[in-house]
Design an enzyme around this catalytic site. Structure first.
Site, PDB file in Angstrom:
ATOM      1  N   HIS A 273       0.824  -1.248   0.099  1.00 25.85           N
ATOM      2  CA  HIS A 273      -0.129  -0.009  -0.001  1.00 25.85           C
ATOM      3  C   HIS A 273       0.658   1.263  -0.046  1.00 25.85           C
ATOM      4  O   HIS A 273       1.448   1.460   0.899  1.00 25.85           O
ATOM      5  CB  HIS A 273      -0.920  -0.021   1.183  1.00 25.85           C
ATOM      6  CG  HIS A 273      -1.737   1.215   1.431  1.00 25.85           C
ATOM      7  ND1 HIS A 273      -1.875   1.859   2.334  1.00 25.85           N
ATOM      8  CD2 HIS A 273      -2.920   1.688   0.516  1.00 25.85           C
ATOM      9  CE1 HIS A 273      -2.764   2.849   2.163  1.00 25.85           C
ATOM     10  NE2 HIS A 273      -3.506   2.684   1.011  1.00 25.85           N
TER      11      HIS A 273
ATOM     12  N   GLU B 134       0.537  -0.776  -4.585  1.00 21.71           N
ATOM     13  CA  GLU B 134      -0.350   0.083  -4.938  1.00 21.71           C
ATOM     14  C   GLU B 134       0.060   1.561  -4.660  1.00 21.71           C
ATOM     15  O   GLU B 134       0.688   1.915  -4.032  1.00 21.71           O
ATOM     16  CB  GLU B 134      -1.732  -0.070  -3.860  1.00 21.71           C
ATOM     17  CG  GLU B 134      -2.878   0.754  -4.198  1.00 21.71           C
ATOM     18  CD  GLU B 134      -3.141   1.891  -3.293  1.00 21.71           C
ATOM     19  OE1 GLU B 134      -3.890   2.867  -3.524  1.00 21.71           O
ATOM     20  OE2 GLU B 134      -1.932   2.319  -2.446  1.00 21.71           O
TER      21      GLU B 134
ATOM     22  N   ASP C 125      -0.897   6.109  -5.978  1.00 22.29           N
ATOM     23  CA  ASP C 125      -2.093   7.015  -6.279  1.00 22.29           C
ATOM     24  C   ASP C 125      -1.320   8.266  -7.100  1.00 22.29           C
ATOM     25  O   ASP C 125      -0.129   8.784  -7.078  1.00 22.29           O
ATOM     26  CB  ASP C 125      -2.259   7.992  -5.095  1.00 22.29           C
ATOM     27  CG  ASP C 125      -2.763   7.033  -3.927  1.00 22.29           C
ATOM     28  OD1 ASP C 125      -3.874   6.574  -3.773  1.00 22.29           O
ATOM     29  OD2 ASP C 125      -1.856   6.416  -2.919  1.00 22.29           O
TER      30      ASP C 125
ATOM     31  N   HIS D 271      -0.659  10.639  -2.585  1.00 16.44           N
ATOM     32  CA  HIS D 271      -1.877  10.339  -2.047  1.00 16.44           C
ATOM     33  C   HIS D 271      -2.756  11.564  -1.934  1.00 16.44           C
ATOM     34  O   HIS D 271      -3.826  11.591  -2.322  1.00 16.44           O
ATOM     35  CB  HIS D 271      -1.950   9.397  -0.754  1.00 16.44           C
ATOM     36  CG  HIS D 271      -3.181   9.216  -0.313  1.00 16.44           C
ATOM     37  ND1 HIS D 271      -4.050  10.097   0.738  1.00 16.44           N
ATOM     38  CD2 HIS D 271      -4.167   8.117  -0.652  1.00 16.44           C
ATOM     39  CE1 HIS D 271      -5.233   9.477   0.769  1.00 16.44           C
ATOM     40  NE2 HIS D 271      -5.238   8.316   0.200  1.00 16.44           N
TER      41      HIS D 271
ATOM     42  N   GLU E  36      -4.089   4.023  -8.694  1.00 18.01           N
ATOM     43  CA  GLU E  36      -5.402   4.738  -7.986  1.00 18.01           C
ATOM     44  C   GLU E  36      -5.409   6.159  -8.669  1.00 18.01           C
ATOM     45  O   GLU E  36      -4.548   7.018  -8.181  1.00 18.01           O
ATOM     46  CB  GLU E  36      -5.387   4.727  -6.613  1.00 18.01           C
ATOM     47  CG  GLU E  36      -7.014   5.391  -6.263  1.00 18.01           C
ATOM     48  CD  GLU E  36      -7.007   5.700  -4.618  1.00 18.01           C
ATOM     49  OE1 GLU E  36      -7.544   6.308  -4.191  1.00 18.01           O
ATOM     50  OE2 GLU E  36      -6.236   5.044  -3.817  1.00 18.01           O
TER      51      GLU E  36
END
Length: 242
Positions: free
Chosen positions: A9, A36, A38, A51, A110
């Site tokens: 993450h 993962e 952003d 993020h 993301e």
């Protein structure tokens, strides 16, 4: 019983500053199956990995990413208070692709288009993913499902997933209707009636965020999810190896 894939993450963010090259390298070194991250756009249209819409929490700067050029953002330290990583810079998405190219890892990208839509981000990230030859190793996700529909329109072969928090009726049916590959629920959504059965029926992968405790990691394995998104990939890998 098969164990879920382990996706780090924001990189190995339990050990290194989130969404930075050191965190992504650490995730790969630890043996994670993927990371993962952003993505957002700078003032001059560069895709950067961060993020929050603002840089206040993770850097020694302040203000919105969209109000800075990449060159201006590079002047800030993104070590997020971890002095062992002092001097860490905000990465571009291209730099992350280049770093992880030899590893075989998956990247869950993301799109941070929930609060601010970042016009053109979908086109830019699809173009970059194609250019770098990563289309088969990326899954695109977002809380903004319009963004995901745009990705599918731009690149029908792209793997896609709907991010969501809680309380939604019949998410597996909704995912199937919109022909996405996966759902990315918060962990506690797994307890909804028939959730995993319905996802399996529709052939929808379940990639769960953010799973950090031993109990939750083991529960995800029991449920049979596809992947766990965790700050602690090393811990998850060790737990699943038992």
């Amino acid at each position: 019983m098969n164990s879920p894939l382990v996706w780090a993450h924001r990189g190995a963010s339990g050990y290194a500053p989130e969404n930075t090259l050191p965190a992504f390298k650490m995730a790969a070194d630890m043996g994670a199956n993927g990371v993962e991250l952003d993505v957002q756009l700078t003032k001059d249209g560069e895709i950067v990995v961060c993020h929050d819409e603002k840089i206040d929490r993770t850097s020694n700067g302040a203000g919105f990413i969209r109000d800075y050029t990449l060159e201006e953002l590079r002047k800030f330290d993104f070590c997020n208070g971890n002095i062992a990583f002092e001097g860490t810079k905000i990465p571009t998405m291209e730099e992350v692709f280049d770093l992880l190219e030899p590893t075989g890892l998956t990247i869950n990208i993301e799109l941070k288009t929930g609060e601010y839509f970042y016009p053109g981000l979908e086109e830019k990230i699809v173009d970059l993913t194609r250019k770098k030859g990563w289309l088969g190793r990326v899954i695109f996700s977002s809380f903004n499902h319009y963004s995901i529909m745009k990705i599918k329109e731009l690149e029908p072969e792209a793997k896609t997933g709907f991010l969501y928090a809680d309380g939604t009726l019949n998410m597996p049916g909704y995912a199937a209707e919109n022909q996405v590959d996966a759902l990315h629920p918060a962990f506690y959504n797994l307890q909804y009636p028939d959730y995993m059965d319905d996802c399996n029926m529709f052939d929808i992968d379940v990639n769960v965020w953010t799973v950090n405790t031993d109990a939750a990691l083991l529960k995800c394995r029991e449920y049979g999810v596809n992947a766990v998104i965790t700050n602690y990939p090393k811990k998850a890998i060790e737990l699943y190896s038992k």
